[in-house]
Design a protein around this motif. Structure first.
Motif, PDB file in Angstrom:
ATOM      1  N   SER A   1     -11.079  -4.703  -8.181  1.00  0.00           N
ATOM      2  CA  SER A   1      -9.691  -5.043  -8.478  1.00  0.00           C
ATOM      3  C   SER A   1      -8.707  -4.038  -7.893  1.00  0.00           C
ATOM      4  O   SER A   1      -7.682  -4.423  -7.302  1.00  0.00           O
ATOM      5  CB  SER A   1      -9.497  -5.130  -9.994  1.00  0.00           C
TER       6      SER A   1
ATOM      7  N   PRO B   1     -10.172  -5.413  -3.074  1.00  0.00           N
ATOM      8  CA  PRO B   1     -10.078  -6.802  -3.557  1.00  0.00           C
ATOM      9  C   PRO B   1     -10.779  -7.822  -2.660  1.00  0.00           C
ATOM     10  O   PRO B   1     -10.993  -8.958  -3.090  1.00  0.00           O
ATOM     11  CB  PRO B   1      -8.559  -7.060  -3.585  1.00  0.00           C
TER      12      PRO B   1
ATOM     13  N   VAL C   1     -16.614 -10.360  -5.225  1.00  0.00           N
ATOM     14  CA  VAL C   1     -15.515 -10.900  -6.027  1.00  0.00           C
ATOM     15  C   VAL C   1     -15.873 -12.266  -6.598  1.00  0.00           C
ATOM     16  O   VAL C   1     -15.713 -12.520  -7.804  1.00  0.00           O
ATOM     17  CB  VAL C   1     -14.222 -10.998  -5.190  1.00  0.00           C
TER      18      VAL C   1
ATOM     19  N   LYS D   1      -6.163  -8.720  -9.383  1.00  0.00           N
ATOM     20  CA  LYS D   1      -6.278  -7.781  -8.271  1.00  0.00           C
ATOM     21  C   LYS D   1      -4.952  -7.049  -8.083  1.00  0.00           C
ATOM     22  O   LYS D   1      -3.904  -7.674  -7.993  1.00  0.00           O
ATOM     23  CB  LYS D   1      -6.676  -8.510  -6.989  1.00  0.00           C
TER      24      LYS D   1
ATOM     25  N   ARG E   1      -4.336  -3.757  -5.779  1.00  0.00           N
ATOM     26  CA  ARG E   1      -4.822  -2.630  -4.975  1.00  0.00           C
ATOM     27  C   ARG E   1      -3.967  -1.381  -5.190  1.00  0.00           C
ATOM     28  O   ARG E   1      -2.742  -1.441  -5.214  1.00  0.00           O
ATOM     29  CB  ARG E   1      -4.837  -2.997  -3.496  1.00  0.00           C
TER      30      ARG E   1
END
Length: 450
Positions: A195, A199, A204, A217, A219
């Motif tokens: 997450s 991402p 995922v 998510k 970043r």
């Protein structure tokens, strides 16, 4: 999400069980090693501390790697190194070879002390994160110690020679390490790392299918060094707190089955069973039940208060039994006898019980650092704590036999009582409460208060 969390608890916990077995087995078998090799008291301390030196070196390397390339890619390497070190112990033909094997063993343990807490913390929900980490670490480490005692007991019942017995006890530590290698290679990358750091990670979709919903998510674009420096105060405080805890807990774990057990009139194996089943496990159960309800800080403070009181009482008893209305004759060459032995046993077990309620289950479960720092630097921060702790503990363990012979057990126990008081103050005034809060939310609130 519950199945994902429990799977990580089991996979990580088996590695911690291996840690507990390998760190505790040396204390049980050190008496028998002297049947094969000749060494001084200082060399014995160095041998026992060998794995701690290895852990101090390895932690920083694996922590940086885990933050840069991910937790999953290197998870499993740690248990392979542990298995190699444990196996080499059984075939050592000299003191130097055995010391080298324990250094290799420590490299694997140091890596695991970084990776496992981070992985469990990053995959657990905020409502049960404390419970999951205690089950993974405090409970499984204690079971590893009990397993080491059981293996030695079986060897004694089989009438193995001393020169063979210590090799079997130390060598068996490779088995649980190997058993979890495949499982560790199959786990997903952690939810928090995917997450916040990557991402676009290939896991995922697998994680989203597992938890049944899209994974949030966000970043983290803040530079690594800036994140690390902004967390410096908490990293230092957490490192000192763990260092102080291990100064007495690791010393007791390593030398307790010999020094304390002898003082209380118990065999090392009896001491292990009694300490774990009458004090350690009951205290852990209480902590598991309360940690996500009452919080971390109250339990640590309450536990340390008990540790300080009962270790101080034990120290006074060792210094002069007359303080407790017992004749001076019940202390014979620093060994308690009669009613004094029973009282000393009670004091030590109460100390162990209160430690399990708070410090051993929370600080000893490496819970503090992973809950306080950002995902981007979580493994590195944990690595710093591990390295500082393992190095200081290694030096302490190496020096303990010499300090014991010079100052006596009573003075050493009194010193550790003082450490508990200092740790209480650090917990009260520096460490924030993390109960029921998401990891990144804890970080934001902590930075806002600075």
């Amino acid at each position: 999400m519950a199945s994902l969390t429990w799977r990580n608890v089991i996979v990580s916990g088996m590695g911690v069980l291996t840690d507990g077995y390998n760190l505790y087995s040396i204390s049980l078998s050190s008496f028998f090693i002297s049947s094969s090799f000749t060494f001084t008291g200082a060399e014995l301390g160095l041998l026992v501390a060998g794995s701690y030196f290895g852990a101090a070196i390895a932690a920083l390397i694996f922590g940086l790697l885990a933050d840069k390339i991910g937790r999953k890619r290197i998870y499993g390497v740690d248990v392979l190194v542990m298995a190699l070190g444990a196996g080499l112990q059984a075939f050592s033909q000299s003191y130097s070879e055995l010391l080298l094997a324990r250094l290799i063993l420590g490299i694997g343990i140091g890596a695991d002390y970084v990776l496992s807490p981070v992985i469990v913390a990053e995959n657990a929900g905020e409502k049960n994160r404390g419970k999951m980490m205690i089950i993974t670490f405090a409970v499984m480490w204690g079971l590893g110690a009990v397993l080491a005692a059981f293996v030695e007991q079986m060897g004694l019942m089989a009438h193995l020679s001393p020169s063979l017995l210590w090799r079997v006890v130390l060598g068996v530590g490779a088995i649980p390490a190997i058993s979890v290698f495949v499982m560790r290679r199959k786990i997903y990358e952690t939810m928090m790392f995917v997450s916040r750091i990557n991402p676009e990670h290939e896991d995922v979709k697998k994680i989203e299918n597992e938890i049944g919903k899209p994974l949030p998510k966000a970043r983290d674009h803040t530079p690594f060094l800036k994140r690390l420096s902004s967390s410096a105060v908490l990293i230092i405080a957490a490192s000192i707190l763990w260092l102080l805890y291990d100064m007495y807990s690791s010393t007791f774990a390593i030398f307790g089955p010999i020094t304390i057990a002898s003082n209380l009139g118990l065999s090392p194996i009896e001491f292990t069973y009694v300490a774990q089943f009458l004090a350690g496990i009951p205290g852990q159960i209480i902590c598991i039940f309360l940690v996500d309800r009452m919080g971390r800080k109250p339990l640590i403070v309450m536990g340390y208060a008990g540790v300080a009181i009962w270790l101080f009482a034990y120290s006074l008893l060792l210094s002069d039994p007359r303080i407790f209305g017992l004749p001076e004759t019940q202390l014979s060459v620093s060994k308690l006898v009669g009613e004094a032995a029973i009282l000393g046993f009670s004091f030590y077990m109460l100390n162990y019980f209160f430690s399990a309620i708070g410090p051993a289950s929370i600080i000893g479960s490496a819970m503090v650092t992973p809950e306080l720092v950002p995902t981007k630097v979580r493994a590195t921060s944990q690595a710093i704590s591990v390295s500082v702790d393992r190095l200081a503990t290694a030096l302490n363990i190496t020096a303990f036999p010499l300090l014991l012979s010079h100052y006596g057990l009573g003075a050493m126990v009194g010193f550790y009582s003082g450490i508990a008081l200092i740790s209480t103050l650090i917990t009260l005034f520096v460490i924030p409460e993390t109960k029921g809060r998401e990891l990144e939310r804890i970080v934001k609130e902590g930075h806002a208060q600075q």
